[in-house]
Design a protein around this motif. Structure first.
Motif, mmCIF file in Angstrom:
data_model
loop_
_atom_site.group_PDB
_atom_site.id
_atom_site.type_symbol
_atom_site.label_atom_id
_atom_site.label_comp_id
_atom_site.label_asym_id
_atom_site.label_seq_id
_atom_site.Cartn_x
_atom_site.Cartn_y
_atom_site.Cartn_z
ATOM 1 N N PRO A 7 0.835 -1.218 0.000
ATOM 2 C CA PRO A 7 0.000 0.000 0.000
ATOM 3 C C PRO A 7 0.872 1.271 0.000
ATOM 4 O O PRO A 7 1.864 1.348 0.727
ATOM 5 N N GLY A 8 0.479 2.237 -0.839
ATOM 6 C CA GLY A 8 1.257 3.487 -0.940
ATOM 7 C C GLY A 8 2.432 3.373 -1.889
ATOM 8 O O GLY A 8 3.164 4.342 -2.110
ATOM 9 N N ASN A 9 2.651 2.175 -2.461
ATOM 10 C CA ASN A 9 3.719 1.928 -3.439
ATOM 11 C C ASN A 9 5.083 2.476 -2.978
ATOM 12 O O ASN A 9 5.742 3.221 -3.704
ATOM 13 N N PRO A 10 5.537 2.107 -1.748
ATOM 14 C CA PRO A 10 6.795 2.674 -1.248
ATOM 15 C C PRO A 10 8.041 2.167 -1.965
ATOM 16 O O PRO A 10 9.055 2.849 -2.032
ATOM 17 N N VAL A 11 7.966 0.933 -2.528
ATOM 18 C CA VAL A 11 9.130 0.348 -3.209
ATOM 19 C C VAL A 11 8.765 0.099 -4.666
ATOM 20 O O VAL A 11 7.890 -0.719 -4.967
ATOM 21 N N THR A 12 9.416 0.822 -5.569
ATOM 22 C CA THR A 12 9.156 0.659 -7.006
ATOM 23 C C THR A 12 10.348 -0.036 -7.669
ATOM 24 O O THR A 12 11.434 -0.130 -7.084
ATOM 25 N N SER A 17 4.449 8.277 2.230
ATOM 26 C CA SER A 17 4.078 8.464 3.643
ATOM 27 C C SER A 17 5.059 7.717 4.553
ATOM 28 O O SER A 17 5.492 6.609 4.218
ATOM 29 N N PRO A 18 5.406 8.316 5.715
ATOM 30 C CA PRO A 18 6.315 7.648 6.656
ATOM 31 C C PRO A 18 5.823 6.259 7.055
ATOM 32 O O PRO A 18 6.616 5.319 7.187
ATOM 33 N N GLY A 19 4.500 6.116 7.218
ATOM 34 C CA GLY A 19 3.932 4.820 7.592
ATOM 35 C C GLY A 19 4.183 3.752 6.535
ATOM 36 O O GLY A 19 4.529 2.604 6.853
ATOM 37 N N ALA A 20 4.022 4.147 5.255
ATOM 38 C CA ALA A 20 4.240 3.202 4.146
ATOM 39 C C ALA A 20 5.708 2.786 4.081
ATOM 40 O O ALA A 20 6.027 1.611 3.842
ATOM 41 N N LEU A 21 6.617 3.748 4.322
ATOM 42 C CA LEU A 21 8.053 3.449 4.291
ATOM 43 C C LEU A 21 8.439 2.526 5.445
ATOM 44 O O LEU A 21 9.239 1.594 5.276
ATOM 45 N N GLU A 22 7.849 2.782 6.601
ATOM 46 C CA GLU A 22 8.145 1.962 7.793
ATOM 47 C C GLU A 22 7.665 0.516 7.592
ATOM 48 O O GLU A 22 8.383 -0.446 7.891
ATOM 49 N N ASN A 23 6.455 0.395 7.061
ATOM 50 C CA ASN A 23 5.910 -0.936 6.783
ATOM 51 C C ASN A 23 6.781 -1.667 5.757
ATOM 52 O O ASN A 23 7.078 -2.857 5.911
ATOM 53 N N ALA A 24 7.230 -0.923 4.718
ATOM 54 C CA ALA A 24 8.071 -1.526 3.674
ATOM 55 C C ALA A 24 9.400 -2.007 4.265
ATOM 56 O O ALA A 24 9.884 -3.086 3.899
ATOM 57 N N ALA A 25 9.982 -1.228 5.185
ATOM 58 C CA ALA A 25 11.258 -1.616 5.810
ATOM 59 C C ALA A 25 11.104 -2.972 6.506
ATOM 60 O O ALA A 25 11.977 -3.845 6.405
#
Length: 365
Positions: A271-276, A337-345
């Motif tokens: 969600p939020g497409n943090p990693v392309t 979004s910081p949340g999307a990046l955190e979830n992706a990490a």
């Protein structure tokens, strides 16, 4: 140097796993995407033919070269970008003063030459060729072409965006971006490249890349949003797709990228497409600098390179910053979004842990 036999056995097992993963998962992804590309390009070519009838300055450059289409970029299996190269930049100067991160402007070389430009009505009072004005005109033409073309039942314009985006059969999104090719030029904002202390890439390849140049795209630039709004509409986004592709030739770099893209589509489509795919391509280029020798990119090293790229990605996601390879002042995570990046990490770390601890992980991934 003597290498322990159990290390050789583990390496050959991993090479076997990688080859099997490429033959199964990676090839399946490529086959699916190739089918989509053929359909997408057939429909877009028909739309662009209608555009050209209405406005001959927008000549389609989407040509098939033995199954490869110039200017086509795969964003994901259901999302594509097609670059349409415009003609004649003659009376315009390329201005890159660093004021617009990731962007530059095209300015009349002489006010008296305004009438000589092919794009005269898109030049502002200050003498800048406006990327937004050209895109707006192109968007109107594409919308009209969608209603007239042979595929009007399956292709629709996406509203609520200044980009030229089409939805095909309700499942595929295609962005069509007008652009200028800048051959023989290299932007000042990328003048630090290559870093002198790093032996990669070879000087001959650097010369080739800089001669080939870059593209200037008429599209929204996230880095500029909320900045100088007047200049934002005139600015063109710098793109180094051809340069990046040239640098990834040789050894197993392209193969490494194909595996990364497949892992991304299967496990990191979040969600939020943090990693392309573009983030992975960027980090692959940085990994090439860390491992400059060709032998470090042979097939028995691919697993190590992939793990290294994922560890880089975790670090970037945690710091919430991913610098563009050629323009390091530009953050590719801007707008996420910081949340999307955190979830992706967390997801990337989960995937990396599996790859580091399970020699047969690729059977499940």
């Amino acid at each position: 140097m003597l290498v322990p036999s159990d290390m050789i056995a583990a390496q050959s097992k991993m090479v076997y796993q990688m080859n099997k993963y490429c033959a199964d998962r990676v090839q399946a992804r490529k086959t699916q995407i190739h089918k989509q590309i053929l359909e997408v390009c057939r429909i877009v070519q028909d739309v662009l033919k209608e555009v050209e009838v209405q406005e001959p300055r927008f000549i389609s450059s989407l040509n098939d070269y033995n199954g490869r289409f110039e200017g086509l970029e795969v964003i994901s299996p259901t999302e594509f970008e097609i670059i349409i190269y415009l003609n004649q930049m003659g009376v315009l100067n390329f201005v890159d003063d660093g004021a617009l991160p990731g962007c530059a402007v095209l300015k009349l070389s002489d006010g008296r030459k305004r009438s000589m430009s092919l794009w005269v009505e898109f030049i502002t009072a200050s003498g800048y060729l406006s990327a937004r004005k050209i895109r707006s005109r192109f968007q109107t033409l594409v919308a009209q072409a969608c209603d007239k073309c042979a595929y009007r039942d399956v292709v629709k314009m996406i509203a609520d965006t200044t980009e030229v985006k089409l939805r095909i059969r309700e499942r595929i999104v295609v962005q069509i971006t007008p652009a200028f090719k800048c051959a023989g030029l290299w932007p000042r904002s990328a003048s630090h490249w290559p870093i002198p202390a790093i032996p990669w890439p070879h000087p001959n390849i650097v010369a080739e890349v800089k001669t080939e140049g870059f593209d200037m795209l008429s599209k929204e630039c996230i880095a500029l949003q909320g900045k100088n709004s007047a200049m934002e509409g005139d600015a063109w986004v710098l793109s180094f797709t051809d340069a990046e592709n040239r640098l990834l030739q040789g050894a197993s770099r392209r193969r490494c990228l194909s595996i990364l893209k497949t892992l991304r589509d299967r496990h990191l489509d979040l969600p939020g497409n943090p990693v392309t795919s573009y983030h992975l391509k960027t980090l692959l280029l940085y990994e090439c600098e860390k491992h400059p020798r060709e032998l470090e990119w042979e097939e028995n090293c691919i697993a190590d390179r992939i793990n290294g790229i994922f560890l880089q990605l975790i670090s970037c996601l945690q710091c919430r910053r991913c610098p563009h390879y050629f323009l390091p002042n530009m953050d590719l995570f801007k707008g996420k979004s910081p949340g999307a990046l955190e979830n992706a990490a967390k997801q990337v770390w989960r995937l990396t842990r599996i790859m580091l601890t399970n020699a047969r992980c690729l059977e499940e991934l």
